[in-house]
Motif scaffolding. Sequence first.
Motif, PDB file in Angstrom:
ATOM      1  N   LEU A 124       0.826  -1.208   0.000  1.00  0.00           N
ATOM      2  CA  LEU A 124       0.000   0.000   0.000  1.00  0.00           C
ATOM      3  C   LEU A 124       0.862   1.260   0.000  1.00  0.00           C
ATOM      4  CD1 LEU A 124      -2.813  -1.034   2.506  1.00  0.00           C
ATOM      5  CD2 LEU A 124      -3.002  -0.789   0.027  1.00  0.00           C
ATOM      6  N   ASP A 125       1.954   1.248   0.744  1.00  0.00           N
ATOM      7  CA  ASP A 125       2.867   2.390   0.739  1.00  0.00           C
ATOM      8  C   ASP A 125       3.450   2.618  -0.650  1.00  0.00           C
ATOM      9  OD1 ASP A 125       2.433   2.816   3.418  1.00  0.00           O
ATOM     10  OD2 ASP A 125       4.355   1.966   4.066  1.00  0.00           O
ATOM     11  N   ALA A 126       3.808   1.542  -1.326  1.00  0.00           N
ATOM     12  CA  ALA A 126       4.374   1.660  -2.671  1.00  0.00           C
ATOM     13  C   ALA A 126       3.354   2.232  -3.647  1.00  0.00           C
ATOM     14  CB  ALA A 126       4.867   0.303  -3.155  1.00  0.00           C
ATOM     15  N   VAL A 127       2.111   1.800  -3.542  1.00  0.00           N
ATOM     16  CA  VAL A 127       1.063   2.324  -4.419  1.00  0.00           C
ATOM     17  C   VAL A 127       0.851   3.810  -4.153  1.00  0.00           C
ATOM     18  CG1 VAL A 127      -1.418   2.235  -4.886  1.00  0.00           C
ATOM     19  CG2 VAL A 127      -0.100   0.121  -4.753  1.00  0.00           C
ATOM     20  N   GLN A 128       0.807   4.204  -2.871  1.00  0.00           N
ATOM     21  CA  GLN A 128       0.630   5.623  -2.547  1.00  0.00           C
ATOM     22  C   GLN A 128       1.793   6.461  -3.052  1.00  0.00           C
ATOM     23  OE1 GLN A 128      -0.009   5.900   1.651  1.00  0.00           O
ATOM     24  NE2 GLN A 128      -2.151   5.266   1.508  1.00  0.00           N
ATOM     25  N   ARG A 161       1.608   9.568  -5.692  1.00  0.00           N
ATOM     26  CA  ARG A 161       2.149  10.903  -5.406  1.00  0.00           C
ATOM     27  C   ARG A 161       3.126  11.339  -6.488  1.00  0.00           C
ATOM     28  NH1 ARG A 161       3.235   9.764   0.887  1.00  0.00           N
ATOM     29  NH2 ARG A 161       1.074   9.829   1.545  1.00  0.00           N
ATOM     30  N   ILE A 162       3.930  10.402  -6.967  1.00  0.00           N
ATOM     31  CA  ILE A 162       4.886  10.738  -8.019  1.00  0.00           C
ATOM     32  C   ILE A 162       4.138  11.143  -9.278  1.00  0.00           C
ATOM     33  CG2 ILE A 162       6.589   9.736  -9.609  1.00  0.00           C
ATOM     34  CD1 ILE A 162       7.681   8.170  -7.189  1.00  0.00           C
ATOM     35  N   ARG A 163       3.093  10.423  -9.634  1.00  0.00           N
ATOM     36  CA  ARG A 163       2.310  10.771 -10.828  1.00  0.00           C
ATOM     37  C   ARG A 163       1.613  12.113 -10.669  1.00  0.00           C
ATOM     38  NH1 ARG A 163      -0.278   4.962 -11.496  1.00  0.00           N
ATOM     39  NH2 ARG A 163       1.496   3.923 -12.444  1.00  0.00           N
ATOM     40  N   LEU A 164       1.129  12.388  -9.478  1.00  0.00           N
ATOM     41  CA  LEU A 164       0.377  13.610  -9.244  1.00  0.00           C
ATOM     42  C   LEU A 164       1.277  14.835  -9.109  1.00  0.00           C
ATOM     43  CD1 LEU A 164      -2.463  14.756  -8.745  1.00  0.00           C
ATOM     44  CD2 LEU A 164      -2.135  14.293  -6.326  1.00  0.00           C
ATOM     45  N   HIS A 165       2.372  14.709  -8.349  1.00  0.00           N
ATOM     46  CA  HIS A 165       3.200  15.867  -8.026  1.00  0.00           C
ATOM     47  C   HIS A 165       4.573  15.872  -8.688  1.00  0.00           C
ATOM     48  CE1 HIS A 165       0.259  16.989  -5.032  1.00  0.00           C
ATOM     49  NE2 HIS A 165       0.366  15.804  -4.471  1.00  0.00           N
ATOM     50  N   GLY A 166       4.995  14.757  -9.200  1.00  0.00           N
ATOM     51  CA  GLY A 166       6.324  14.662  -9.797  1.00  0.00           C
ATOM     52  C   GLY A 166       7.354  14.188  -8.790  1.00  0.00           C
ATOM     53  N   ARG A 204      10.466  13.881  -3.474  1.00  0.00           N
ATOM     54  CA  ARG A 204      11.774  13.858  -2.811  1.00  0.00           C
ATOM     55  C   ARG A 204      11.906  15.007  -1.822  1.00  0.00           C
ATOM     56  NH1 ARG A 204      15.255  12.744  -8.123  1.00  0.00           N
ATOM     57  NH2 ARG A 204      14.907  10.510  -8.262  1.00  0.00           N
ATOM     58  N   ARG A 205      11.419  16.186  -2.195  1.00  0.00           N
ATOM     59  CA  ARG A 205      11.482  17.334  -1.305  1.00  0.00           C
ATOM     60  C   ARG A 205      10.667  17.069  -0.034  1.00  0.00           C
ATOM     61  NH1 ARG A 205       8.671  21.302  -3.940  1.00  0.00           N
ATOM     62  NH2 ARG A 205       9.987  20.885  -5.722  1.00  0.00           N
TER      63      ARG A 205
END
Length: 84
Positions: A45-49, A53-58, A63-64
């Motif tokens: 579940l953490d990996a999916v989230q 987030r990467i798809r939504l925010h980049g 990383r920030r």
Amino acid sequence: MRLRLETARLLMYRLGWLIDHGRPTALDASLAKIWLGECFVRSGLDAVQLQQRIRLHGRRAVRRAAGSARRGAATRRLAASGGP
């Protein structure tokens, strides 16, 4: 995720040690089985989230945010230990 991995590994080592020394393992095997299942589900579940987030925010924004979370955790640990 790292904490779940390490605790699961320690449970498996303990179970292996008990088996090697001929000790009863029914309870320990059950606990390890339950904990490993929980770890796999939570880590998945953490990996999916994280991917969402990467798809939504980049990647840069994720990383920030992770960096600021690490700095915040370090600050909390320092404050709890009574450091400077």
